[in-house]
Design a protein around this motif. Structure first.
Motif, PDB file in Angstrom:
ATOM      1  N   PHE A 159       0.842  -1.199   0.000  1.00 37.16           N
ATOM      2  CA  PHE A 159       0.000   0.000   0.000  1.00 37.16           C
ATOM      3  C   PHE A 159       0.879   1.251   0.000  1.00 37.16           C
ATOM      4  O   PHE A 159       0.643   2.197  -0.756  1.00 37.16           O
ATOM      5  CB  PHE A 159      -0.904  -0.031   1.236  1.00 37.16           C
ATOM      6  N   ARG A 160       1.915   1.245   0.842  1.00 38.31           N
ATOM      7  CA  ARG A 160       2.815   2.402   0.921  1.00 38.31           C
ATOM      8  C   ARG A 160       3.605   2.584  -0.373  1.00 38.31           C
ATOM      9  O   ARG A 160       3.803   3.718  -0.835  1.00 38.31           O
ATOM     10  CB  ARG A 160       3.786   2.234   2.088  1.00 38.31           C
ATOM     11  N   ALA A 161       4.048   1.481  -0.965  1.00 38.83           N
ATOM     12  CA  ALA A 161       4.813   1.568  -2.214  1.00 38.83           C
ATOM     13  C   ALA A 161       3.967   2.170  -3.326  1.00 38.83           C
ATOM     14  O   ALA A 161       4.434   3.021  -4.095  1.00 38.83           O
ATOM     15  CB  ALA A 161       5.325   0.185  -2.608  1.00 38.83           C
ATOM     16  N   ALA A 162       2.720   1.743  -3.418  1.00 32.33           N
ATOM     17  CA  ALA A 162       1.833   2.286  -4.442  1.00 32.33           C
ATOM     18  C   ALA A 162       1.570   3.769  -4.200  1.00 32.33           C
ATOM     19  O   ALA A 162       1.573   4.572  -5.143  1.00 32.33           O
ATOM     20  CB  ALA A 162       0.519   1.510  -4.461  1.00 32.33           C
ATOM     21  N   ALA A 163       1.367   4.139  -2.953  1.00 35.35           N
ATOM     22  CA  ALA A 163       1.122   5.543  -2.633  1.00 35.35           C
ATOM     23  C   ALA A 163       2.301   6.411  -3.064  1.00 35.35           C
ATOM     24  O   ALA A 163       2.124   7.503  -3.623  1.00 35.35           O
ATOM     25  CB  ALA A 163       0.869   5.705  -1.136  1.00 35.35           C
ATOM     26  N   ALA A 192      -9.181  -1.205  11.428  1.00 40.86           N
ATOM     27  CA  ALA A 192      -8.577  -0.132  12.229  1.00 40.86           C
ATOM     28  C   ALA A 192      -7.163   0.171  11.742  1.00 40.86           C
ATOM     29  O   ALA A 192      -6.756   1.347  11.672  1.00 40.86           O
ATOM     30  CB  ALA A 192      -8.554  -0.537  13.708  1.00 40.86           C
ATOM     31  N   ASP A 193      -6.417  -0.871  11.403  1.00 39.89           N
ATOM     32  CA  ASP A 193      -5.054  -0.674  10.906  1.00 39.89           C
ATOM     33  C   ASP A 193      -5.040   0.171   9.636  1.00 39.89           C
ATOM     34  O   ASP A 193      -4.215   1.077   9.480  1.00 39.89           O
ATOM     35  CB  ASP A 193      -4.386  -2.020  10.609  1.00 39.89           C
ATOM     36  N   GLU A 199      -3.595   7.705   7.249  1.00 41.27           N
ATOM     37  CA  GLU A 199      -3.277   9.010   7.823  1.00 41.27           C
ATOM     38  C   GLU A 199      -1.777   9.216   8.017  1.00 41.27           C
ATOM     39  O   GLU A 199      -1.336  10.323   8.309  1.00 41.27           O
ATOM     40  CB  GLU A 199      -4.002   9.181   9.158  1.00 41.27           C
ATOM     41  N   THR A 200      -0.986   8.165   7.861  1.00 42.92           N
ATOM     42  CA  THR A 200       0.469   8.288   8.009  1.00 42.92           C
ATOM     43  C   THR A 200       1.157   8.539   6.675  1.00 42.92           C
ATOM     44  O   THR A 200       2.366   8.792   6.645  1.00 42.92           O
ATOM     45  CB  THR A 200       1.062   7.012   8.629  1.00 42.92           C
ATOM     46  N   LEU A 201       0.423   8.474   5.577  1.00 42.89           N
ATOM     47  CA  LEU A 201       1.027   8.605   4.252  1.00 42.89           C
ATOM     48  C   LEU A 201       1.256  10.071   3.900  1.00 42.89           C
ATOM     49  O   LEU A 201       0.397  10.917   4.175  1.00 42.89           O
ATOM     50  CB  LEU A 201       0.130   7.957   3.199  1.00 42.89           C
ATOM     51  N   PRO A 202       2.388  10.394   3.272  1.00 43.47           N
ATOM     52  CA  PRO A 202       2.634  11.771   2.839  1.00 43.47           C
ATOM     53  C   PRO A 202       1.583  12.256   1.843  1.00 43.47           C
ATOM     54  O   PRO A 202       1.267  13.453   1.811  1.00 43.47           O
ATOM     55  CB  PRO A 202       4.021  11.695   2.193  1.00 43.47           C
ATOM     56  N   ASN A 203       1.069  11.350   1.013  1.00 39.83           N
ATOM     57  CA  ASN A 203       0.006  11.705   0.056  1.00 39.83           C
ATOM     58  C   ASN A 203      -1.165  10.745   0.252  1.00 39.83           C
ATOM     59  O   ASN A 203      -1.322   9.761  -0.467  1.00 39.83           O
ATOM     60  CB  ASN A 203       0.526  11.634  -1.393  1.00 39.83           C
TER      61      ASN A 203
END
Length: 338
Positions: A159-163, A192-193, A199-203
């Motif tokens: 998820f983070r890599a795609a973001a 919940a996770d 909300e922790t993602l820069p974008n």
């Protein structure tokens, strides 16, 4: 960031998304094991028909036929060098259909998982994952997609890599995970996770939520899990049309159009803003969902008992968060098939 989706969110109470891609294409002749993305170039009229079926049923947003459009997925079909072509055409066909709809329709560039496990559990590095997602994102952008749509993700690392890749492409995006193992994704993520992760993602995404999973009841319990976190972001609910069953040599989903209409209205009342279907959801289901959203009055947030009474039992006793130990258990064993 102002874009076609945010404009629609500002003017529309609830957005109806599309239904299944694979189920509809199988009905058009796609064979098991074939890459649907190849049809973008080989059978473009059928892909236009796929998109048009959703729009004519009342969808405000539809996903492109590019779910397996990363190099990792296309490599399984010797098409890893066609990422740019197949994703661009998939988006271009969608742009044509949306622009001729006579009303605002959002083209969402579908981005599915790579199919590989990321480090440290697996061998796929963050940098390589970002590179693959970025390549697909740029192609969807060049084809005219309004927004990127990450779906059926299980791992927070992916998820983070795609973001990160979507930020490089300077594209708005939405992201959904599939919660199908006792209220968790395959990699253990809970509702919940995910609500906390975005909300922790820069974008962060324009909207986030759940797709696929094990049926209408379970995905509504997941939506309630998002809402319980106090999120102010629009929530996505794209549930399967019932449970898959093997009938006369074919996979058949047992959710009726009427059941999906009830699901759509309850998803809205539960807190979802973008509501659609996933596996097994056909235009007939979408028409009932459109009707239910347009004609039923908004109600109070449904309880777990009300959900199971209307849509059937949950597939597990818990949604994974530890807050619902008394939730009704399933009565029969169910399994997911994408």
């Amino acid at each position: 960031m102002t874009n076609a989706l945010t404009r629609l969110l500002e003017t529309t109470d609830v957005i109806l998304a599309d239904g299944a891609t694979g189920t509809n294409l199988f009905n058009m002749g796609l064979q098991s094991g074939d890459a649907p993305e190849l049809w973008n170039a080989d059978l473009p009229d059928k892909i236009r028909d796929l998109y048009r079926g959703s729009v004519e049923a009342g969808s405000d947003l539809f996903l492109t036929n590019t779910f397996g459009g990363t190099a990792a997925r296309l490599k399984l079909h010797d098409a890893q060098n066609r990422v740019g072509e197949l994703n661009r055409i998939g988006a271009e066909l969608g742009r044509d259909v949306a622009d001729s709809a006579g009303r605002p329709v959002v083209v969402a560039g579908s981005v599915g998982p790579t199919g590989e496990i990321m480090e440290p559990v697996g061998s796929l590095s963050h940098a390589v994952a970002v590179e693959m997602f970025h390549e697909q994102a740029e192609a969807l952008k060049s084809g005219g997609a309004d927004v990127l749509w990450l779906e059926t993700i299980s791992a927070p690392e992916e998820f983070r890599a795609a973001a990160e890749a979507f930020a490089m492409a300077d594209m708005p995006w939405c992201g959904t995970m599939s919660f199908d193992t006792a209220g968790r994704t395959m990699m253990g993520v809970t509702s919940a996770d995910l609500a906390q992760l975005v909300e922790t993602l820069p974008n962060p995404p324009v909207a986030f939520g759940a797709n696929c999973g094990t049926g209408a009841s379970d995905i509504l319990r997941t939506v309630l899990g998002f809402v319980a976190q106090g999120t102010e972001r629009p929530i996505v609910s794209k549930g399967n049309a019932g449970i898959p069953k093997y009938v006369d040599g074919h996979i058949h989903y047992d959710g009726t159009p009427e059941l999906m209409g009830h699901y759509a209205a309850m998803a809205r009342d539960a807190g979802a803003t973008i509501i659609g279907g996933c596996c097994g959801t056909m235009p007939a289901h979408l028409r009932e969902m459109r009707k239910a959203l347009d004609t039923s009055a908004r109600g109070s947030r449904p309880t777990l008992d009300q959900i199971t009474s209307a849509l059937g039992p949950f597939s597990s006793a818990s949604d994974g968060t530890g807050d619902d130990a008394t939730a009704p258990e399933r009565r029969t064993r169910r399994r997911r098939r994408a």
